[in-house]
Design a protein around this motif. Structure first.
Motif, PDB file in Angstrom:
ATOM      1  N   ASP A   1     -20.456 -47.075  -0.459  1.00 13.03           N
ATOM      2  CA  ASP A   1     -20.603 -46.871  -1.906  1.00 13.03           C
ATOM      3  C   ASP A   1     -21.481 -45.721  -2.158  1.00 13.03           C
ATOM      4  OD1 ASP A   1     -19.042 -48.845  -2.434  1.00 13.03           O
ATOM      5  OD2 ASP A   1     -20.359 -50.275  -2.974  1.00 13.03           O
ATOM      6  N   HIS A   2     -21.360 -44.480  -1.207  1.00 12.18           N
ATOM      7  CA  HIS A   2     -22.084 -43.480  -1.635  1.00 12.18           C
ATOM      8  C   HIS A   2     -21.843 -42.675  -2.824  1.00 12.18           C
ATOM      9  CE1 HIS A   2     -23.392 -39.075  -1.263  1.00 12.18           C
ATOM     10  NE2 HIS A   2     -21.974 -38.744  -1.255  1.00 12.18           N
ATOM     11  N   ALA A   3     -20.739 -42.896  -3.480  1.00  7.01           N
ATOM     12  CA  ALA A   3     -20.417 -42.251  -4.847  1.00  7.01           C
ATOM     13  C   ALA A   3     -20.918 -43.059  -6.042  1.00  7.01           C
ATOM     14  CB  ALA A   3     -18.925 -41.886  -4.865  1.00  7.01           C
ATOM     15  N   PHE A   4     -21.463 -44.364  -5.436  1.00  6.70           N
ATOM     16  CA  PHE A   4     -21.840 -45.313  -6.566  1.00  6.70           C
ATOM     17  C   PHE A   4     -23.218 -45.466  -6.694  1.00  6.70           C
ATOM     18  CE2 PHE A   4     -17.520 -45.818  -5.088  1.00  6.70           C
ATOM     19  CZ  PHE A   4     -16.785 -45.600  -6.210  1.00  6.70           C
ATOM     20  N   MET A   5     -24.025 -44.725  -6.576  1.00  5.33           N
ATOM     21  CA  MET A   5     -25.420 -44.845  -6.533  1.00  5.33           C
ATOM     22  C   MET A   5     -26.115 -43.680  -7.417  1.00  5.33           C
ATOM     23  SD  MET A   5     -26.514 -44.529  -2.490  1.00  5.33           S
ATOM     24  CE  MET A   5     -28.325 -44.109  -2.979  1.00  5.33           C
ATOM     25  N   PRO A   6     -25.839 -43.597  -8.565  1.00  9.65           N
ATOM     26  CA  PRO A   6     -26.316 -42.602  -9.460  1.00  9.65           C
ATOM     27  C   PRO A   6     -27.677 -42.477  -9.887  1.00  9.65           C
ATOM     28  CG  PRO A   6     -25.095 -44.043 -10.751  1.00  9.65           C
ATOM     29  CD  PRO A   6     -24.998 -44.412  -9.389  1.00  9.65           C
TER      30      PRO A   6
ATOM     31  N   ILE B   1     -29.653 -42.188   5.883  1.00 12.44           N
ATOM     32  CA  ILE B   1     -30.085 -40.790   5.094  1.00 12.44           C
ATOM     33  C   ILE B   1     -29.534 -40.695   3.907  1.00 12.44           C
ATOM     34  CG2 ILE B   1     -30.521 -38.358   5.176  1.00 12.44           C
ATOM     35  CD1 ILE B   1     -30.303 -38.398   8.095  1.00 12.44           C
ATOM     36  N   HIS B   2     -30.068 -40.909   2.522  1.00 12.71           N
ATOM     37  CA  HIS B   2     -29.481 -40.353   1.334  1.00 12.71           C
ATOM     38  C   HIS B   2     -30.177 -39.143   0.918  1.00 12.71           C
ATOM     39  CE1 HIS B   2     -28.086 -44.814   0.792  1.00 12.71           C
ATOM     40  NE2 HIS B   2     -29.500 -44.872   1.367  1.00 12.71           N
ATOM     41  N   SER B   3     -29.573 -38.674  -0.191  1.00 13.32           N
ATOM     42  CA  SER B   3     -30.202 -37.341  -0.923  1.00 13.32           C
ATOM     43  C   SER B   3     -30.401 -37.703  -2.316  1.00 13.32           C
ATOM     44  CB  SER B   3     -29.453 -36.182  -0.484  1.00 13.32           C
ATOM     45  OG  SER B   3     -30.152 -35.068  -0.874  1.00 13.32           O
TER      46      SER B   3
ATOM     47  N   GLN C   1     -26.792 -37.525  -8.651  1.00 16.85           N
ATOM     48  CA  GLN C   1     -25.966 -38.579  -7.599  1.00 16.85           C
ATOM     49  C   GLN C   1     -26.687 -38.367  -6.421  1.00 16.85           C
ATOM     50  OE1 GLN C   1     -22.430 -36.652  -8.413  1.00 16.85           O
ATOM     51  NE2 GLN C   1     -21.522 -38.770  -9.173  1.00 16.85           N
ATOM     52  N   CYS C   2     -26.513 -39.328  -5.396  1.00 20.86           N
ATOM     53  CA  CYS C   2     -26.937 -39.275  -3.746  1.00 20.86           C
ATOM     54  C   CYS C   2     -25.897 -38.223  -3.515  1.00 20.86           C
ATOM     55  CB  CYS C   2     -26.431 -40.688  -3.349  1.00 20.86           C
ATOM     56  SG  CYS C   2     -26.821 -40.538  -1.522  1.00 20.86           S
ATOM     57  N   SER C   3     -26.524 -37.190  -2.711  1.00 23.30           N
ATOM     58  CA  SER C   3     -25.997 -36.156  -2.127  1.00 23.30           C
ATOM     59  C   SER C   3     -26.023 -35.925  -0.527  1.00 23.30           C
ATOM     60  CB  SER C   3     -26.540 -35.051  -2.574  1.00 23.30           C
ATOM     61  OG  SER C   3     -26.480 -34.917  -4.199  1.00 23.30           O
ATOM     62  N   GLU C   4     -26.044 -37.018  -0.172  1.00 24.53           N
ATOM     63  CA  GLU C   4     -25.837 -37.252   1.524  1.00 24.53           C
ATOM     64  C   GLU C   4     -24.909 -38.366   1.782  1.00 24.53           C
ATOM     65  OE1 GLU C   4     -27.339 -35.137   4.141  1.00 24.53           O
ATOM     66  OE2 GLU C   4     -25.624 -36.321   4.909  1.00 24.53           O
ATOM     67  N   LEU C   5     -23.609 -38.177   2.172  1.00 26.92           N
ATOM     68  CA  LEU C   5     -22.826 -39.184   2.573  1.00 26.92           C
ATOM     69  C   LEU C   5     -23.829 -40.570   3.400  1.00 26.92           C
ATOM     70  CD1 LEU C   5     -20.012 -39.838   2.088  1.00 26.92           C
ATOM     71  CD2 LEU C   5     -19.425 -38.602   4.317  1.00 26.92           C
ATOM     72  N   CYS C   6     -23.483 -41.566   2.657  1.00 31.15           N
ATOM     73  CA  CYS C   6     -24.392 -42.514   3.307  1.00 31.15           C
ATOM     74  C   CYS C   6     -23.680 -44.076   3.556  1.00 31.15           C
ATOM     75  CB  CYS C   6     -25.677 -42.860   2.442  1.00 31.15           C
ATOM     76  SG  CYS C   6     -25.087 -43.106   0.346  1.00 31.15           S
ATOM     77  N   GLY C   7     -22.192 -43.766   3.375  1.00 30.92           N
ATOM     78  CA  GLY C   7     -21.600 -45.003   3.325  1.00 30.92           C
ATOM     79  C   GLY C   7     -20.705 -45.195   2.478  1.00 30.92           C
TER      80      GLY C   7
HETATM   81 CU    CU Z   1     -26.856 -42.538  -0.648  1.00 31.26          CU
END
Ligand code: CU
Length: 282
Positions: free
Chosen positions: A237-242, A194-196, A229-235
């Motif tokens: 590199d969650h913070a690195f998928m703008p 799950i991403h957001s 930004q992706c707003s669902e903790l997804c692993g």
């Molecule tokens: Cu994500």
């Protein structure tokens, strides 16, 4: 004591000034230094979110001040020294009815614009263009089914590769390009976890679930680049998928589509099927 009070007053005054002036500071499309408020609005939905936010801020400020006044009255008038013989009153029907009815009315006052806003967000108007958004660990991919079905991946630009004007941790190699003043419907899903998909200036935040297609929409009223930004903790590199969305005029969009079709149809996705063909086959 006096100087302490003065310092406190200055602190409160500064805090209030910061909150109310922050509307001017709040960046549109990306965060800005010292920003407190929401990001600037680029869509009608986000404008309504701002209005709702200010309504709630007004209500909560009034409630806090009211309670503060009551506390001060109690502390000054009913302390042991000024009121040595306390009253034995335990019921007051009028006050009890009031403190039930008034909060209910405040909640109704909040509920009406809140439901109106939800209705605006959830009822997607007739779209001019649809973009399919897929979350991956850890990048986004986009497809344009209405424009020939081409698609592409969108990766973060590493810090060492940033060009002038590109914001760190927000810039991407391939931006999503959409026409300004058009209803853009996004269909959001995920290829793994799950991403957001969230872009603050659009007032859009919608989960990307594997095996499910979620829909949302936005109508950007000003040209520019808007980041999210992706707003669902997804692993890892969650913070690195703008997310970077570029809103352009209709003519520029048509020119971009023509160029993107030839640029991206040549790229294979993991399946080995040309992305453009795969889009058409779906
Ligand atoms: Cu994500």
């Amino acid at each position: 004591m006096n100087s302490l009070l003065r310092a406190l007053a200055v602190f409160i005054g500064t805090a209030f000034a910061a909150v109310f002036a922050s509307a001017a500071f709040a960046g549109t499309g990306e965060p800005s230094p010292w920003q407190i408020n929401l990001q600037g609005a680029a869509t009608p939905v986000m404008e309504k979110i701002h209005d709702f936010n200010y309504l709630l801020l007004g209500i909560i400020t009034a409630i806090v001040l009211f309670v503060l006044v009551l506390l001060v009255i109690v502390a000054v008038r009913f302390n042991e020294r000024s009121n040595p013989v306390p009253s034995k009153t335990s019921h007051n029907t009028m006050i009890e009815v009031a403190w039930t009815v008034v909060p209910v009315m405040i909640l109704v006052l909040i509920a009406i614009p809140s439901f109106r806003l939800l209705h605006l967000e959830l009822n997607i108007p007739k779209p001019d263009i649809t973009v399919k958004v897929t979350g991956h660990q850890w990048y986004w991919s986009y497809e344009y089914p209405d424009n020939g079905g081409f698609g592409f991946d969108s990766y973060l630009v590493a810090e060492k590769d940033l060009k002038a004007g590109q914001p760190r941790l927000l810039a991407v190699d391939n931006e999503v390009v959409v026409p300004v003043n058009k209803i853009v419907r996004i269909q959001v899903t995920s290829a793994d976890v799950i991403h957001s998909f969230a872009v603050p200036s659009f007032g859009v935040k919608i989960d990307a679930n594997p095996g499910r297609l979620n829909e949302s929409w936005f109508k950007i009223t000003r040209e520019g680049v808007y980041y999210g930004q992706c707003s669902e903790l997804c692993g890892r590199d969650h913070a690195f998928m703008p997310i970077a969305v570029r809103a352009v005029s209709e003519a520029d969009f048509a020119a971009w589509v023509a160029q993107a079709k030839s640029k991206f149809s040549a790229i294979d996705d993991e399946s080995g099927v040309k992305v453009a063909d795969a889009g058409a086959a779906r």
